[in-house]
Design an enzyme around this catalytic site. Structure first.
Site, short mmCIF file in Angstrom:
data_model
loop_
_atom_site.label_atom_id
_atom_site.label_comp_id
_atom_site.label_asym_id
_atom_site.label_seq_id
_atom_site.Cartn_x
_atom_site.Cartn_y
_atom_site.Cartn_z
N TRP A 100 37.61 47.57 36.88
CA TRP A 100 37.65 47.27 38.31
C TRP A 100 37.92 48.51 39.14
O TRP A 100 37.59 48.56 40.32
CB TRP A 100 38.68 46.19 38.62
CG TRP A 100 38.23 44.82 38.19
CD1 TRP A 100 38.87 44.00 37.30
CD2 TRP A 100 37.06 44.09 38.63
NE1 TRP A 100 38.16 42.83 37.16
CE2 TRP A 100 37.06 42.87 37.95
CE3 TRP A 100 36.03 44.39 39.51
CZ2 TRP A 100 36.06 41.91 38.13
CZ3 TRP A 100 35.02 43.45 39.69
CH2 TRP A 100 35.04 42.23 39.01
N ASP A 167 43.75 48.14 45.69
CA ASP A 167 43.21 46.85 45.28
C ASP A 167 44.32 46.14 44.51
O ASP A 167 44.68 46.54 43.41
CB ASP A 167 41.97 47.08 44.38
CG ASP A 167 41.42 45.77 43.80
OD1 ASP A 167 41.99 44.70 44.08
OD2 ASP A 167 40.41 45.85 43.07
N LYS A 191 43.23 34.99 42.17
CA LYS A 191 44.12 35.25 41.04
C LYS A 191 45.55 34.80 41.35
O LYS A 191 46.11 34.03 40.60
CB LYS A 191 44.07 36.71 40.64
CG LYS A 191 42.87 36.98 39.75
CD LYS A 191 42.14 38.24 40.02
CE LYS A 191 40.83 38.25 39.27
NZ LYS A 191 39.93 39.26 39.76
C1 LIG Z 1 38.86 40.04 39.94
C2 LIG Z 1 39.01 41.40 40.48
C3 LIG Z 1 38.11 41.95 41.40
C4 LIG Z 1 36.84 41.23 41.83
O1 LIG Z 1 37.11 40.26 42.75
P1 LIG Z 1 35.94 39.43 43.46
O2 LIG Z 1 36.71 38.60 44.42
O3 LIG Z 1 35.25 38.66 42.39
O4 LIG Z 1 35.03 40.38 44.12
C5 LIG Z 1 38.38 43.20 41.91
N1 LIG Z 1 39.47 43.89 41.54
C6 LIG Z 1 40.36 43.40 40.66
C7 LIG Z 1 41.55 44.21 40.28
C8 LIG Z 1 40.16 42.14 40.11
O5 LIG Z 1 41.04 41.65 39.22
#
Ligand SMILES: *Cc1c(COP(=O)(O)O)cnc(C)c1O
Length: 355
Positions: A100, A167, A191
């Site tokens: 990611w 992020d 999440k």
């Molecule tokens: C799941 C995840 C993403 C992607 O998220 P989307 O909402 O599907 O675009 C990005 N960064 C991290 C750290 C993630 O766990």
């Protein structure tokens, strides 16, 4: 009894599921479904206001920081961030410590120069690089606080004067930290804070409006701030689920209280992995994630037998990501400690059978 260790979309509090389902049939005793009310009604405005106020309170944000609920998932933020903060002739610094973490680097390169200050790709992202220099002239420094796929987590905030962008999709509101240290935070909701279909973005408004490029309205954070996250129809139901989850978290005692429980859950699971020779952790001990626990078996022939046993015991989402193999167990805020006890009991039982 189901124990849900899914990596995302993932478990949410039971009471959130109950309230959200009631609201689909009859929202706040209006006789209307949450799915059929206008987004510009006082009914929905109250939901959005409470979601924003509760997020601000849980993160103890100062008045420079705005909370937005936007479409497009965290993946949209991979390019929306550089579009708003990085000029063509400027540079941004990125730390690459997971799958990611590599994707936003590719997207940012479309807008300006990207300097990757360190990467752990050499060892399949199994550790967090510690000794890196953040160039003083970078427009911002971007990193992923928790690497959902590989199971590592940054247990420190880098010391720098460069604006921090993070992020936090898979560990937002899971642990105490000074959220005001960050210039911009984004997280896909699915999440730790709600249903898929919405992102939470926290941005210090003083960083905005500095790039020269023209930005489409839907991509411009300033437009979203001016319009209170209602530049167009927002994801009403997804925001409602976020609001309920944030309300639940506040009731649990907030971030400090959930931090403590998350720590207990992770310690119990890592202790079990460390003490059973059948299982082996894959990441550097000091970088272990309290949200996503990744481990393998020395004898991969046993993997299927363990997964079958998990399935029989009602354990969902234990299989690892294809890029690492083995197992990944996610311990998000809503997962109760009792589910971790149930899993560690299964692990011990399995180890006795296969010792
Ligand atoms: C799941 C995840 C993403 C992607 O998220 P989307 O909402 O599907 O675009 C990005 N960064 C991290 C750290 C993630 O766990």
């Amino acid at each position: 009894m189901i124990h849900n260790f899914n990596a995302g979309p993932s478990i949410l509090p039971g009471e959130v599921f109950e309230q959200a389902s009631r609201a689909i049939l009859n929202f706040n005793d209006t006789g209307l479904s949450i799915l059929e009310i206008g987004h510009r009604t006082p009914l929905f405005q109250a939901v959005l206001d409470e979601a924003i106020a509760t997020a601000k309170e849980l993160m103890q944000l100062d008045n420079d920081h705005e909370v937005l609920f936007l479409h497009g998932g965290a993946t949209t933020q991979f390019f929306q961030v550089p579009m708003n903060l990085l000029d063509d002739n400027a540079k941004a610094a990125y730390l690459e410590c997971g799958v990611w973490g590599s994707k936003p680097i590719k997207e940012a390169s479309l807008f300006g120069t990207v300097e990757v200050v360190a990467s752990s790709k050499d060892k399949n992202y199994s550790y967090i690089p510690k000794h890196f220099q953040i160039p003083e002239d970078a427009a911002y420094f971007h990193y992923t606080t928790n690497n959902t796929i590989e199971g590592t987590q940054m247990h420190f905030v880098p010391e720098t004067n460069v604006p921090l962008v993070a992020d936090m999709s898979s560990d937002i509101l899971s642990r105490s930290m000074d959220f005001n240290r960050f210039t911009l935070i984004y997280a896909g909701a699915q999440k730790n804070i709600g249903a898929a279909g919405v992102n939470m973005v926290v941005v210090n408004k003083h960083i905005l409006g500095k790039v020269k490029r023209r930005i489409p309205s839907m991509m411009d954070y300033r437009k979203h701030i001016e319009n209170g996250s209602m530049l167009n129809t927002p994801p009403v139901f997804a925001i409602y689920v976020c609001m309920l989850t944030l309300r639940w978290l506040k009731k649990q005692g907030g971030v400090a209280a959930i931090d403590k429980i998350n720590h207990q859950k992770a310690s119990l699971l890592y202790d079990t992995i460390d003490n059973i020779p059948v299982f082996r952790p894959t990441v550097a001990k000091e970088d272990r994630s309290n949200m996503n626990v990744v481990f393998v078996m020395d004898n991969p022939d046993l993997e299927k037998a363990f997964l079958d046993l998990c399935k029989k015991e009602g354990m969902v989402g234990v299989k690892g990501h294809r890029s690492v193999g083995g197992f990944r167990v996610s311990l998000y805020n809503a997962l109760p400690l009792s589910s971790v006890h149930a899993l560690t009991d299964v692990m011990k039982h399995f180890a006795l059978q296969h010792a």
